[in-house]
Design a protein around this motif. Structure first.
Motif, PDB file in Angstrom:
ATOM      1  N   ILE A 265      10.293  54.730  14.638  1.00  0.00           N
ATOM      2  CA  ILE A 265       9.294  55.816  14.715  1.00  0.00           C
ATOM      3  C   ILE A 265       9.753  56.999  13.866  1.00  0.00           C
ATOM      4  CG2 ILE A 265       8.181  57.494  16.262  1.00  0.00           C
ATOM      5  CD1 ILE A 265       8.460  55.310  18.493  1.00  0.00           C
ATOM      6  N   MET A 266      11.045  57.353  13.978  1.00  0.00           N
ATOM      7  CA  MET A 266      11.574  58.494  13.216  1.00  0.00           C
ATOM      8  C   MET A 266      11.447  58.252  11.712  1.00  0.00           C
ATOM      9  SD  MET A 266      14.983  59.235  15.454  1.00  0.00           S
ATOM     10  CE  MET A 266      15.609  60.679  14.623  1.00  0.00           C
ATOM     11  N   GLU A 267      11.784  57.033  11.284  1.00  0.00           N
ATOM     12  CA  GLU A 267      11.734  56.708   9.850  1.00  0.00           C
ATOM     13  C   GLU A 267      10.300  56.749   9.325  1.00  0.00           C
ATOM     14  OE1 GLU A 267      15.633  53.815  10.302  1.00  0.00           O
ATOM     15  OE2 GLU A 267      13.626  52.955  10.245  1.00  0.00           O
ATOM     16  N   ARG A 268       9.373  56.147  10.117  1.00  0.00           N
ATOM     17  CA  ARG A 268       7.982  56.105   9.653  1.00  0.00           C
ATOM     18  C   ARG A 268       7.403  57.513   9.562  1.00  0.00           C
ATOM     19  NH1 ARG A 268       5.219  53.485  13.647  1.00  0.00           N
ATOM     20  NH2 ARG A 268       4.237  55.433  14.252  1.00  0.00           N
ATOM     21  N   ARG A 269       7.656  58.340  10.597  1.00  0.00           N
ATOM     22  CA  ARG A 269       7.097  59.704  10.604  1.00  0.00           C
ATOM     23  C   ARG A 269       7.681  60.547   9.480  1.00  0.00           C
ATOM     24  NH1 ARG A 269       6.652  60.964  16.967  1.00  0.00           N
ATOM     25  NH2 ARG A 269       4.929  59.546  17.359  1.00  0.00           N
ATOM     26  N   LEU A 270       8.994  60.408   9.253  1.00  0.00           N
ATOM     27  CA  LEU A 270       9.638  61.194   8.190  1.00  0.00           C
ATOM     28  C   LEU A 270       9.039  60.818   6.830  1.00  0.00           C
ATOM     29  CD1 LEU A 270      11.931  63.227   7.534  1.00  0.00           C
ATOM     30  CD2 LEU A 270      13.471  61.301   7.277  1.00  0.00           C
TER      31      LEU A 270
ATOM     32  N   PHE B  85      12.069  52.619  -3.190  1.00  0.00           N
ATOM     33  CA  PHE B  85      13.012  51.694  -2.554  1.00  0.00           C
ATOM     34  C   PHE B  85      13.187  52.032  -1.064  1.00  0.00           C
ATOM     35  CE2 PHE B  85      17.419  50.817  -1.253  1.00  0.00           C
ATOM     36  CZ  PHE B  85      17.376  49.429  -1.288  1.00  0.00           C
ATOM     37  N   PHE B  86      13.329  53.344  -0.750  1.00  0.00           N
ATOM     38  CA  PHE B  86      13.476  53.775   0.652  1.00  0.00           C
ATOM     39  C   PHE B  86      12.238  53.391   1.463  1.00  0.00           C
ATOM     40  CE2 PHE B  86      16.622  57.556  -0.100  1.00  0.00           C
ATOM     41  CZ  PHE B  86      17.604  56.640  -0.397  1.00  0.00           C
ATOM     42  N   SER B  87      11.079  53.498   0.799  1.00  0.00           N
ATOM     43  CA  SER B  87       9.828  53.162   1.463  1.00  0.00           C
ATOM     44  C   SER B  87       9.820  51.673   1.850  1.00  0.00           C
ATOM     45  CB  SER B  87       8.711  53.506   0.482  1.00  0.00           C
ATOM     46  OG  SER B  87       7.498  53.205   0.985  1.00  0.00           O
TER      47      SER B  87
ATOM     48  N   ARG C  83      25.240  54.174   3.195  1.00  0.00           N
ATOM     49  CA  ARG C  83      26.127  55.321   2.980  1.00  0.00           C
ATOM     50  C   ARG C  83      26.281  55.587   1.489  1.00  0.00           C
ATOM     51  NH1 ARG C  83      28.950  56.943   7.604  1.00  0.00           N
ATOM     52  NH2 ARG C  83      28.930  55.130   8.938  1.00  0.00           N
ATOM     53  N   PHE C  84      26.390  54.498   0.715  1.00  0.00           N
ATOM     54  CA  PHE C  84      26.574  54.609  -0.729  1.00  0.00           C
ATOM     55  C   PHE C  84      25.287  55.121  -1.409  1.00  0.00           C
ATOM     56  CE2 PHE C  84      25.978  52.448  -4.845  1.00  0.00           C
ATOM     57  CZ  PHE C  84      27.017  53.014  -5.556  1.00  0.00           C
ATOM     58  N   ILE C  85      24.155  54.524  -1.045  1.00  0.00           N
ATOM     59  CA  ILE C  85      22.872  54.878  -1.683  1.00  0.00           C
ATOM     60  C   ILE C  85      22.451  56.306  -1.314  1.00  0.00           C
ATOM     61  CG2 ILE C  85      21.205  54.050   0.075  1.00  0.00           C
ATOM     62  CD1 ILE C  85      20.761  52.850  -3.387  1.00  0.00           C
ATOM     63  N   ASN C  86      22.997  56.794  -0.182  1.00  0.00           N
ATOM     64  CA  ASN C  86      22.755  58.148   0.293  1.00  0.00           C
ATOM     65  C   ASN C  86      23.160  59.205  -0.752  1.00  0.00           C
ATOM     66  OD1 ASN C  86      22.076  60.034   2.171  1.00  0.00           O
ATOM     67  ND2 ASN C  86      23.974  59.919   3.328  1.00  0.00           N
ATOM     68  N   GLU C  87      24.158  58.854  -1.586  1.00  0.00           N
ATOM     69  CA  GLU C  87      24.671  59.823  -2.575  1.00  0.00           C
ATOM     70  C   GLU C  87      23.746  59.946  -3.785  1.00  0.00           C
ATOM     71  OE1 GLU C  87      27.112  61.445  -1.499  1.00  0.00           O
ATOM     72  OE2 GLU C  87      27.560  60.063   0.147  1.00  0.00           O
ATOM     73  N   LEU C  88      22.923  58.933  -4.011  1.00  0.00           N
ATOM     74  CA  LEU C  88      22.101  58.895  -5.223  1.00  0.00           C
ATOM     75  C   LEU C  88      21.133  60.090  -5.346  1.00  0.00           C
ATOM     76  CD1 LEU C  88      22.378  56.785  -7.416  1.00  0.00           C
ATOM     77  CD2 LEU C  88      20.402  55.590  -6.471  1.00  0.00           C
TER      78      LEU C  88
ATOM     79  N   LEU D 240      16.700  60.436   5.366  1.00  0.00           N
ATOM     80  CA  LEU D 240      16.238  59.057   5.637  1.00  0.00           C
ATOM     81  C   LEU D 240      17.359  58.008   5.537  1.00  0.00           C
ATOM     82  CD1 LEU D 240      13.730  57.407   6.417  1.00  0.00           C
ATOM     83  CD2 LEU D 240      13.152  57.229   3.993  1.00  0.00           C
ATOM     84  N   PRO D 241      18.179  57.997   4.471  1.00  0.00           N
ATOM     85  CA  PRO D 241      19.260  57.009   4.432  1.00  0.00           C
ATOM     86  C   PRO D 241      20.305  57.205   5.532  1.00  0.00           C
ATOM     87  CG  PRO D 241      19.314  58.415   2.471  1.00  0.00           C
ATOM     88  CD  PRO D 241      18.079  58.741   3.197  1.00  0.00           C
ATOM     89  N   ARG D 242      20.440  58.437   6.049  1.00  0.00           N
ATOM     90  CA  ARG D 242      21.340  58.654   7.204  1.00  0.00           C
ATOM     91  C   ARG D 242      20.787  57.914   8.419  1.00  0.00           C
ATOM     92  NH1 ARG D 242      26.085  59.512   6.036  1.00  0.00           N
ATOM     93  NH2 ARG D 242      26.379  59.551   8.280  1.00  0.00           N
ATOM     94  N   LEU D 243      19.444  57.965   8.587  1.00  0.00           N
ATOM     95  CA  LEU D 243      18.823  57.221   9.695  1.00  0.00           C
ATOM     96  C   LEU D 243      19.071  55.726   9.518  1.00  0.00           C
ATOM     97  CD1 LEU D 243      15.344  59.002  10.165  1.00  0.00           C
ATOM     98  CD2 LEU D 243      17.321  59.117  11.670  1.00  0.00           C
ATOM     99  N   PHE D 244      18.985  55.239   8.254  1.00  0.00           N
ATOM    100  CA  PHE D 244      19.234  53.809   7.998  1.00  0.00           C
ATOM    101  C   PHE D 244      20.665  53.430   8.412  1.00  0.00           C
ATOM    102  CE2 PHE D 244      16.122  54.005   4.126  1.00  0.00           C
ATOM    103  CZ  PHE D 244      15.039  53.929   4.976  1.00  0.00           C
ATOM    104  N   VAL D 245      21.627  54.325   8.117  1.00  0.00           N
ATOM    105  CA  VAL D 245      23.034  54.060   8.450  1.00  0.00           C
ATOM    106  C   VAL D 245      23.160  53.808   9.958  1.00  0.00           C
ATOM    107  CG1 VAL D 245      25.357  55.097   8.601  1.00  0.00           C
ATOM    108  CG2 VAL D 245      24.009  55.365   6.505  1.00  0.00           C
ATOM    109  N   TYR D 246      22.546  54.696  10.776  1.00  0.00           N
ATOM    110  CA  TYR D 246      22.653  54.552  12.238  1.00  0.00           C
ATOM    111  C   TYR D 246      21.807  53.384  12.728  1.00  0.00           C
ATOM    112  CZ  TYR D 246      24.709  59.177  11.747  1.00  0.00           C
ATOM    113  OH  TYR D 246      25.504  60.221  11.373  1.00  0.00           O
ATOM    114  N   HIS D 247      20.653  53.166  12.054  1.00  0.00           N
ATOM    115  CA  HIS D 247      19.749  52.081  12.471  1.00  0.00           C
ATOM    116  C   HIS D 247      20.444  50.714  12.344  1.00  0.00           C
ATOM    117  CE1 HIS D 247      15.236  50.809  12.587  1.00  0.00           C
ATOM    118  NE2 HIS D 247      15.983  50.038  13.347  1.00  0.00           N
TER     119      HIS D 247
END
Ligand code: HEM
Length: 140
Positions: free
Chosen positions: A45-50, A97-99, A118-123, A23-30
């Motif tokens: 759509i991808m984020e909501r479905r995931l 938080f992702f939600s 990218r940073f929060i992706n590591e958490l 999900l945070p990878r999608l946020f990076v590209y979004h």
């Protein structure tokens, strides 16, 4: 029965973690897609479905099966479980938080940069390493 629920627990954990890492990878590209563009609408759509189809149900099954194992296995007094629960609570907070991020992106209200995501992706990765060591090695 205990072993079957443990198998279910590990399956749910894998699904939860897969979603929490993707999900945070999608946020990076979004972040790089212009609001209103076809690309941005596809990411929504991808984020909501995931979130709705995988991450939320997987978290519920992980919690229910984990609490069952802790109850039936009499693990509630074990220090490793206290440590694990603390980390899982933080992971659940990151999930919340992702939600919220999914809702913000859906309303074109995201204000954070792709560097932040990218940073929060590591958490989730760091938390998952700690959780697995606590439950498998049981160092506490
Ligand atoms: C949601 C709260 C959770 C609770 C209450 C919980 C509790 C438990 C319990 C009691 C066991 C059985 C331990 C044993 O039989 O030795 C277990 C197994 C396991 N849990 Fe969790 N867990 C939770 C979440 C998680 C999460 C988020 C992860 C990974 C990120 C995880 C990974 C595992 C793994 C890999 C096992 C199998 C360990 C083994 O067979 O040695 N659990 N869990």
């Amino acid at each position: 029965m205990y072993e079957w629920i443990k198998a279910l627990h590990v399956i749910a954990v894998i699904a939860w973690m897969a979603g929490m890492l993707y999900l945070p990878r999608l946020f990076v590209y979004h972040c790089d897609a212009e609001a209103g563009s076809t690309q941005s609408e596809t990411f929504k759509i991808m984020e909501r479905r995931l979130l709705k189809a995988i991450i939320n149900p997987a978290m519920i099954v992980t919690w229910l099966s984990g609490l069952y194992l802790a109850w039936v296995g009499h693990w509630f007094s074990a220090p490793w479980l206290h440590g694990k629960l603390a980390l899982v609570l933080v992971l659940s907070g990151v999930h919340g938080f992702f939600s919220r991020c999914v809702k913000n992106f859906a309303a074109d209200r995201n204000t954070r940069s792709h560097r932040f995501y990218r940073f929060i992706n590591e958490l989730p990765t760091i938390l998952m390493i700690g959780i697995v060591i606590l439950v498998v090695v049981k160092p506490l």
